[in-house]
Design an enzyme around this catalytic site. Structure first.
Site, PDB file in Angstrom:
ATOM      1  N   ASP A  86       0.802  -1.234  -0.086  1.00 24.74           N
ATOM      2  CA  ASP A  86      -0.087  -0.079   0.141  1.00 24.74           C
ATOM      3  C   ASP A  86       0.871   1.035  -0.009  1.00 24.74           C
ATOM      4  O   ASP A  86       2.199   1.177   0.166  1.00 24.74           O
ATOM      5  CB  ASP A  86      -0.985  -0.189   1.271  1.00 24.74           C
ATOM      6  CG  ASP A  86      -1.622   1.085   1.301  1.00 24.74           C
ATOM      7  OD1 ASP A  86      -2.432   1.764   0.533  1.00 24.74           O
ATOM      8  OD2 ASP A  86      -1.803   1.668   2.507  1.00 24.74           O
ATOM      9  N   ASP A 143      -1.202  -0.797   6.081  1.00 20.68           N
ATOM     10  CA  ASP A 143      -1.217  -0.189   7.339  1.00 20.68           C
ATOM     11  C   ASP A 143      -2.235  -0.834   8.030  1.00 20.68           C
ATOM     12  O   ASP A 143      -2.512  -0.573   9.356  1.00 20.68           O
ATOM     13  CB  ASP A 143      -1.588   1.369   7.316  1.00 20.68           C
ATOM     14  CG  ASP A 143      -2.823   1.763   6.824  1.00 20.68           C
ATOM     15  OD1 ASP A 143      -3.492   0.861   6.356  1.00 20.68           O
ATOM     16  OD2 ASP A 143      -2.879   2.845   6.125  1.00 20.68           O
ATOM     17  N   ASP A 203      -6.825  -1.976   4.661  1.00 17.58           N
ATOM     18  CA  ASP A 203      -6.250  -3.114   3.706  1.00 17.58           C
ATOM     19  C   ASP A 203      -6.771  -4.329   4.413  1.00 17.58           C
ATOM     20  O   ASP A 203      -6.088  -5.322   3.894  1.00 17.58           O
ATOM     21  CB  ASP A 203      -4.677  -2.605   3.580  1.00 17.58           C
ATOM     22  CG  ASP A 203      -4.369  -1.483   3.051  1.00 17.58           C
ATOM     23  OD1 ASP A 203      -5.073  -1.444   1.845  1.00 17.58           O
ATOM     24  OD2 ASP A 203      -3.430  -0.829   3.369  1.00 17.58           O
TER      25      ASP A 203
END
Length: 629
Positions: free
Chosen positions: A319, A519, A523
C-alpha cells in the site's frame, strides 16, 4: 527452573548415584546374579516408572507407537537379556535428554515472556479527586487513570493532561523515546518516562493493545509450519516402520544363524537409535525461538507457518499511504475557484465535512483548519456520506459540500477540464459546494527515507518484485514509486479493485510466496487474501492485529528486512536439525544392525543427537538481525 524440572533433576541424580553404586558393587564383589539383577532393576524402576506408565496407558489406548514405547521395549529387552548396566543406562540417558529438552523449551518460553513482559500489574484510577490502585481489568471505558513516571501504561487511552516521553521498546524494539502530549493516543505496554499523565481510557483491558499482543504471542505456536507438520507426520509413519524393522532384524537373521541373543540385542539397539526425539522437539523449538527473536525486535508473528512463508517470499506488494510514505499529510496549497469563498472559508468547509473521517488526508486538512483558527469542526455538520474510493459528501451550515477526487467530481457532473492540476506530487482534494466546483486543497506525503535502501537489501535476500497498489493518482503514485525503488505501480484503485489486482499478481507469481504490506486499517481484505499479510505500524491499530499474519509494531520499513533475516535464519536452523538428525540416525542404524556399534553408541545416537539439535535450536533466541544503515 520449574518445580517439576527440579524434581526430575533430583530423580536423575539419585538414579545416577544408584547406577554407579550398582556398577561398583558388581565389579568389586562376586555377588549372586539374582542380587546383581535386583540392584540394577531397582534403579531401573526408579528412573523409568513414568516412561513405563505412559507406555502402558498408550497401549490401552491403542496409540503406542511413540518414543516411550521404543525406550521401554529396548531397555526392558536389554534387562531380559542380562545386559543390566546397558538397560539402566538407556533409560537414564533418555531421562537426561528429556530433562534437557524440557529445560530448553522452558527457557525459550521464558525468553519470549521476558521479551513481551508488558502486562501491567495495576492502574491508578482517579475517582472524586482520589487515586485508587486497582486491577486493570476493573477499569472501564471513560474512566480517568493517572500514570506516574516509571510506571507502565496499563490501558489504551487519550492523554487529557500532562507531557512526557514514552519508552516503546517492549512493543517496537525501538530504543528512542516517543514524546506524548494532551490529545494524543497512548497504548498499553509502554513505560512512562518523565511527566505525570492523566489518561481517559478508550478500551477495556480485554480489548487493549497489550491484551491482544499477549494473546497473539501465547497462541503463536498453534499454527504449525510445514516443516513441523512434516515432522509430525514423519514420526507417525517412521515409528511403526522402525518397530517392524527391529522385529525383522531380531527374527530373520536368528532363524538363519541361530544366534538369537546377538540379533535380539542388535534389534534393541536399533530401537534406541531410531527414537525420533531429536526431530520431534528440535524443529518446533527452532520456530518457537524464531518467534521469540522476532518479538524482541518488535515483530509479532502469529504462527510458525507464517515465519516459514516469509522466508519464501519472492513478491512484495505495498500500500502507499502510511506504508511507503510517512502517512503524515500536510496541506501544501489551497486554490479557490469561487470568488464568494476565500481560501480560509474553503479550508473550513472542507475540514468540517471531513471531521468525521479518520483518513490521514482528512486529518491533515482538519489539523490545518484548527491551526488557522477553526475551533468547533463538527458544528453544523449533518448527513455525512462516505463514497468508497471517491470521497465524501456532507451538509455543512446548510450547504452540500463534496470533498474528494476526480471520480467524485465526475459523479457530480463536474468536468475534468475545470479541475486544477496542482504540483503533481501531492494528493489533490477537490471541493464542490451545492454541486458547483469551488476549489482544491493539495496535500503532500513524503516517502520514507529508508525505502530504497531496504528494497535493495531485500533484493539481495531473494525478493524479486516490488509492486505498489494505491487509490491515489498515477502521477503521485509514480513519483513515490521512483523515489522508493518500486518496480510496478497500479494506481486509482478502489478497495475492492486492490483485491482483484492482487489476485492477478498471485496468478502471475508462480515462483515463491507473495506478501502484502499495508497499514492494516483500510487493507484488511488484501492482507487476508495474500499468501502472507504484514501490517506496518501496528501500534493501536486493531485492524492490523486482527487481519495481518505478521505485525511490525514499529512503522519502519527496516522491520521488513529484520523479519526476513529472522525467518531465513530460523528455517536454516530447522533444516540443519532435520538433516543432521536423520543423517546420524541412518548411519547409526546401519552400524548397529551390522554390530559395529553397541548400546552406548545407540544412546549417543538418541540422546546425544537430541542435545546437539536442541543447542542448535536455541541459538535463534539470541540472534540479532543486521540493521539498515
Amino acid at each position: 527452573m520449574t518445580k517439576k524440572q527440579k524434581k526430575n533433576l533430583r530423580r536423575i541424580l539419585i538414579a545416577a548415584a544408584g547406577y554407579v553404586l550398582a556398577v561398583l558393587v558388581s565389579a568389586i564383589w562376586q555377588i549372586p546374579e539374582l542380587v546383581r539383577f535386583i540392584l540394577f532393576f531397582l534403579v531401573y524402576l526408579y528412573i523409568s516408572w513414568d516412561v513405563l506408565r505412559k507406555t502402558l496407558m498408550n497401549i490401552r489406548a491403542k496409540d503406542f507407537m511413540d518414543e516411550n514405547f521404543l525406550m521401554a521395549v529396548a531397555s526392558f529387552g536389554a534387562m531380559a537379556l542380562g545386559e543390566y548396566p546397558e538397560a539402566v543406562a538407556v533409560m537414564l540417558f533418555y531421562q537426561v535428554g528429556e530433562w534437557f529438552q524440557s529445560y530448553a523449551l522452558e527457557r525459550s518460553r521464558k525468553n519470549i515472556a521476558d521479551l513481551m513482559d508488558i502486562r501491567p500489574d495495576y492502574a491508578n484510577l482517579e475517582k472524586n479527586g482520589e487515586i485508587e490502585e486497582v486491577d486493570p481489568e476493573e477499569v472501564v471505558v471513560g474512566d480517568i487513570i493517572v500514570i506516574q513516571p516509571g510506571e507502565r501504561v496499563p490501558l489504551d487511552g487519550t492523554v487529557i493532561e500532562g507531557n512526557s516521553t514514552l519508552d516503546t521498546a517492549a512493543l517496537t524494539g525501538e530504543s528512542v523515546p516517543r514524546g506524548i502530549h494532551p490529545g494524543q493516543e497512548v497504548i498499553s505496554g509502554c513505560i512512562n518516562q518523565s511527566g505525570v499523565l492523566k489518561v481517559k481510557v478508550t478500551k477495556a483491558f480485554g480489548e487493549s493493545t497489550v491484551s491482544r499482543i499477549l494473546d497473539l504471542v501465547e497462541n503463536a505456536t498453534d499454527k504449525k509450519s510445514r516443516s513441523e507438520q512434516f515432522i509430525t507426520k514423519f514420526a507417525r509413519i517412521y515409528t511403526p516402520v522402525v518397530v517392524y524393522s527391529a522385529i525383522a532384524l531380531a527374527i530373520i537373521p536368528s532363524l538363519i544363524t541361530g544366534q538369537w541373543s546377538t540379533w535380539i540385542y542388535r534389534a534393541l539397539e536399533f530401537l534406541v537409535i531410531s527414537c525420533p526425539c531429536a526431530l520431534v522437539i528440535s524443529v518446533p523449538l527452532s520456530f518457537f525461538g524464531g518467534i521469540g527473536a522476532a518479538s524482541k525486535n518488535g515483530i509479532l508473528v502469529k504462527g510458525s507457518s507464517y515465519l516459514q512463508d516469509l522466508a519464501e517470499v519472492k513478491t512484495m506488494v505495498f500500500d502507499k499511504t502510511g506504508t511507503l510514505t510517512h502517512g503524515t499529510f500536510e496541506v501544501t496549497n489551497i486554490i479557490s475557484e469561487n470568488p464568494a469563498v476565500n481560501t480560509d472559508q474553503l479550508l473550513n468547509l472542507c475540514a468540517k465535512a471531513e471531521s468525521f473521517s479518520s483518513h490521514p488526508i482528512a486529518l491533515s486538512i482538519l489539523n490545518a483548519a484548527k491551526k488557522a483558527g477553526l475551533t468547533d469542526p463538527k458544528a453544523g455538520v449533518e448527513n455525512v456520506e462516505e463514497i468508497a474510493g471517491k470521497g465524501l459528501k456532507a451538509t455543512v451550515d446548510g450547504k452540500v459540500v463534496a470533498c474528494g477526487n476526480e471520480k467524485l467530481m465526475s459523479l457530480l457532473n463536474i468536468g475534468h477540464d475545470v479541475l486544477p492540476a496542482g504540483s503533481g506530487f501531492g494528493t489533490n482534494v477537490y471541493i464542490a459546494i451545492d454541486g458547483i466546483f469551488a476549489g482544491m486543497i493539495e496535500v503532500a506525503d513524503e516517502p520514507k527515507e529508508d525505502a530504497k535502501v531496504v528494497f535493495d537489501l531485500l533484493r539481495k535476500e531473494g525478493v524479486e518484485r516490488f509492486i505498489m497498489l494505491t487509490g491515489d493518482s498515477e502521477t503521485v503514485a509514480g513519483t513515490v514509486a521512483s523515489k522508493a525503488g518500486i518496480d510496478e505501480v497500479h494506481a486509482k484503485l478502489l478497495p475492492e479493485q486492490k483485491v482483484d489486482e492482487l489476485e492477478k499478481i498471485l496468478e502471475s507469481s508462480k515462483n515463491g510466496k507473495t506478501a502484502y504490506i499495508g497499514d492494516g486499517i483500510n487493507d484488511a481484505p488484501v492482507l487476508t487474501r495474500a499468501d502472507i499479510g504484514i501490517a506496518m505500524g501496528g501500534l493501536g491499530s486493531d485492524a492490523a492485529i486482527e487481519a495481518a499474519d505478521i505485525v511490525l509494531m514499529d512503522d519502519q520499513l527496516s522491520g521488513l528486512y529484520k523479519a526476513d533475516q529472522i525467518s531465513k535464519k530460523t528455517l536454516s536452523i530447522a533444516y540443519q536439525n532435520i538433516v543432521f538428525a536423520i543423517g546420524i540416525k541412518v548411519l547409526m542404524l546401519v552400524l548397529g544392525a551390522l554390530g559395529i556399534v553397541n548400546m552406548w553408541g545407540a544412546v549417543f545416537a538418541d540422546v546425544g543427537v537430541s542435545v546437539l539439535c536442541i543447542l542448535n535450536s536455541i541459538r535463534i533466541i539470541r540472534y540479532a538481525p543486521k540493521t539498515v544503515r
